[in-house]
Motif scaffolding. Structure first.
Motif, PDB file in Angstrom:
ATOM      1  N   GLU A  78       0.854  -1.196   0.000  1.00 54.56           N
ATOM      2  CA  GLU A  78       0.000   0.000   0.000  1.00 54.56           C
ATOM      3  C   GLU A  78       0.884   1.239   0.000  1.00 54.56           C
ATOM      4  O   GLU A  78       1.911   1.284   0.665  1.00 54.56           O
ATOM      5  CB  GLU A  78      -0.898   0.002   1.243  1.00 54.56           C
ATOM      6  CG  GLU A  78      -1.894   1.138   1.262  1.00 54.56           C
ATOM      7  CD  GLU A  78      -2.889   1.020   2.405  1.00 54.56           C
ATOM      8  OE1 GLU A  78      -3.195   2.058   3.016  1.00 54.56           O
ATOM      9  OE2 GLU A  78      -3.356  -0.096   2.690  1.00 54.56           O
ATOM     10  N   ASN A  79       0.441   2.242  -0.747  1.00 58.34           N
ATOM     11  CA  ASN A  79       1.191   3.486  -0.860  1.00 58.34           C
ATOM     12  C   ASN A  79       0.215   4.652  -0.757  1.00 58.34           C
ATOM     13  O   ASN A  79      -0.834   4.644  -1.399  1.00 58.34           O
ATOM     14  CB  ASN A  79       1.928   3.520  -2.203  1.00 58.34           C
ATOM     15  CG  ASN A  79       2.743   4.771  -2.372  1.00 58.34           C
ATOM     16  OD1 ASN A  79       3.241   5.344  -1.418  1.00 58.34           O
ATOM     17  ND2 ASN A  79       2.885   5.215  -3.611  1.00 58.34           N
ATOM     18  N   ILE A  80       0.556   5.649   0.050  1.00 60.76           N
ATOM     19  CA  ILE A  80      -0.263   6.856   0.173  1.00 60.76           C
ATOM     20  C   ILE A  80       0.552   8.025  -0.354  1.00 60.76           C
ATOM     21  O   ILE A  80       1.691   8.237   0.056  1.00 60.76           O
ATOM     22  CB  ILE A  80      -0.697   7.105   1.632  1.00 60.76           C
ATOM     23  CG1 ILE A  80      -1.543   5.927   2.122  1.00 60.76           C
ATOM     24  CG2 ILE A  80      -1.469   8.418   1.749  1.00 60.76           C
ATOM     25  CD1 ILE A  80      -1.896   5.985   3.589  1.00 60.76           C
ATOM     26  N   ASP A  81      -0.052   8.764  -1.271  1.00 58.76           N
ATOM     27  CA  ASP A  81       0.611   9.903  -1.895  1.00 58.76           C
ATOM     28  C   ASP A  81      -0.233  11.150  -1.624  1.00 58.76           C
ATOM     29  O   ASP A  81      -1.419  11.183  -1.943  1.00 58.76           O
ATOM     30  CB  ASP A  81       0.751   9.665  -3.401  1.00 58.76           C
ATOM     31  CG  ASP A  81       1.484  10.785  -4.104  1.00 58.76           C
ATOM     32  OD1 ASP A  81       2.297  11.473  -3.459  1.00 58.76           O
ATOM     33  OD2 ASP A  81       1.243  10.981  -5.310  1.00 58.76           O
ATOM     34  N   GLY A  85      -3.093  18.698  -4.281  1.00 54.40           N
ATOM     35  CA  GLY A  85      -4.436  18.954  -3.773  1.00 54.40           C
ATOM     36  C   GLY A  85      -5.272  17.707  -3.538  1.00 54.40           C
ATOM     37  O   GLY A  85      -6.486  17.785  -3.427  1.00 54.40           O
ATOM     38  N   ARG A  86      -4.609  16.551  -3.465  1.00 54.64           N
ATOM     39  CA  ARG A  86      -5.375  15.322  -3.255  1.00 54.64           C
ATOM     40  C   ARG A  86      -4.580  14.328  -2.428  1.00 54.64           C
ATOM     41  O   ARG A  86      -3.364  14.434  -2.287  1.00 54.64           O
ATOM     42  CB  ARG A  86      -5.780  14.702  -4.598  1.00 54.64           C
ATOM     43  CG  ARG A  86      -4.606  14.300  -5.439  1.00 54.64           C
ATOM     44  CD  ARG A  86      -5.058  13.732  -6.774  1.00 54.64           C
ATOM     45  NE  ARG A  86      -3.896  13.340  -7.533  1.00 54.64           N
ATOM     46  CZ  ARG A  86      -3.652  13.706  -8.768  1.00 54.64           C
ATOM     47  NH1 ARG A  86      -4.503  14.481  -9.402  1.00 54.64           N
ATOM     48  NH2 ARG A  86      -2.584  13.288  -9.396  1.00 54.64           N
ATOM     49  N   ILE A  87      -5.313  13.363  -1.911  1.00 56.33           N
ATOM     50  CA  ILE A  87      -4.712  12.240  -1.196  1.00 56.33           C
ATOM     51  C   ILE A  87      -5.080  10.990  -1.989  1.00 56.33           C
ATOM     52  O   ILE A  87      -6.255  10.712  -2.222  1.00 56.33           O
ATOM     53  CB  ILE A  87      -5.258  12.121   0.239  1.00 56.33           C
ATOM     54  CG1 ILE A  87      -4.971  13.402   1.017  1.00 56.33           C
ATOM     55  CG2 ILE A  87      -4.660  10.907   0.938  1.00 56.33           C
ATOM     56  CD1 ILE A  87      -5.670  13.470   2.360  1.00 56.33           C
ATOM     57  N   GLU A  88      -4.054  10.269  -2.407  1.00 53.05           N
ATOM     58  CA  GLU A  88      -4.303   9.049  -3.182  1.00 53.05           C
ATOM     59  C   GLU A  88      -3.702   7.847  -2.461  1.00 53.05           C
ATOM     60  O   GLU A  88      -2.534   7.843  -2.098  1.00 53.05           O
ATOM     61  CB  GLU A  88      -3.710   9.150  -4.586  1.00 53.05           C
ATOM     62  CG  GLU A  88      -4.029   7.946  -5.428  1.00 53.05           C
ATOM     63  CD  GLU A  88      -3.622   8.085  -6.887  1.00 53.05           C
ATOM     64  OE1 GLU A  88      -4.002   7.205  -7.669  1.00 53.05           O
ATOM     65  OE2 GLU A  88      -2.927   9.066  -7.232  1.00 53.05           O
ATOM     66  N   THR A  89      -4.548   6.846  -2.261  1.00 51.91           N
ATOM     67  CA  THR A  89      -4.108   5.587  -1.673  1.00 51.91           C
ATOM     68  C   THR A  89      -4.152   4.532  -2.766  1.00 51.91           C
ATOM     69  O   THR A  89      -5.186   4.333  -3.408  1.00 51.91           O
ATOM     70  CB  THR A  89      -5.033   5.163  -0.514  1.00 51.91           C
ATOM     71  OG1 THR A  89      -5.064   6.215   0.452  1.00 51.91           O
ATOM     72  CG2 THR A  89      -4.554   3.889   0.142  1.00 51.91           C
TER      73      THR A  89
END
Length: 151
Positions: A78-81, A85-89
């Protein structure tokens, strides 16, 4: 490479592959190119493939969904970026058990089933988008490899 009027992408991809140095590389092809002949062409050139699976391969797509529903996963990453202006998992799950794939031997050197799930939340609006993508691959590798190389 421009496709001639009497052709299509499926027939043009093998011709394009002949012009590329494939040995030791991973060739990623969209769902249009998810064809057994294309996988064979890549493997014969001593490369590996990562082919997107969508409903144009309805039976394979259903087999993929069943595999991820019923079989034990081999690995997960799993990676969280956070940025722009956004949060992407992004979640990458792989399966090496091909029990639910019909005739897996028809896919040259098929080793890995991959599911990529993404959740993208716009921080300003709170709107969230979800996507799930499936791939088949010849290169035996862990989920972190596919997560980092092919998001």
């Amino acid at each position: 490479m421009k496709v001639s009027e009497k052709s299509n992408e499926i027939t043009a991809i093998p011709e394009l592959l002949k012009s590329l140095f494939i040995k030791g590389n991973i060739i990623r092809v969209d769902a249009m190119g998810c064809q057994q002949d294309i996988a064979t062409c890549i493997v014969k050139a001593e490369g590996d493939y990562l082919l997107a699976v969508k409903n144009n391969q309805a039976s394979l797509y259903q087999n993929m969904e069943d595999s991820f529903r019923f079989l034990k996963t081999a690995d997960y990453d799993e990676n969280i970026d956070i940025g722009h202006g956004r949060i992407e998992t992004r979640k990458c799950t792989i399966i090496t058990d091909l029990a639910h794939i019909e005739n897996p031997d028809k896919w040259e050197r098929l080793n890995v089933l991959i599911r990529m799930e993404s959740e993208r939340c716009d921080k300003a609006t709170g709107n969230t988008e979800y996507a799930t993508r499936y791939y088949i691959a010849s290169k035996p590798a862990n989920a972190a490899f596919y997560q980092k190389k092919y998001p």
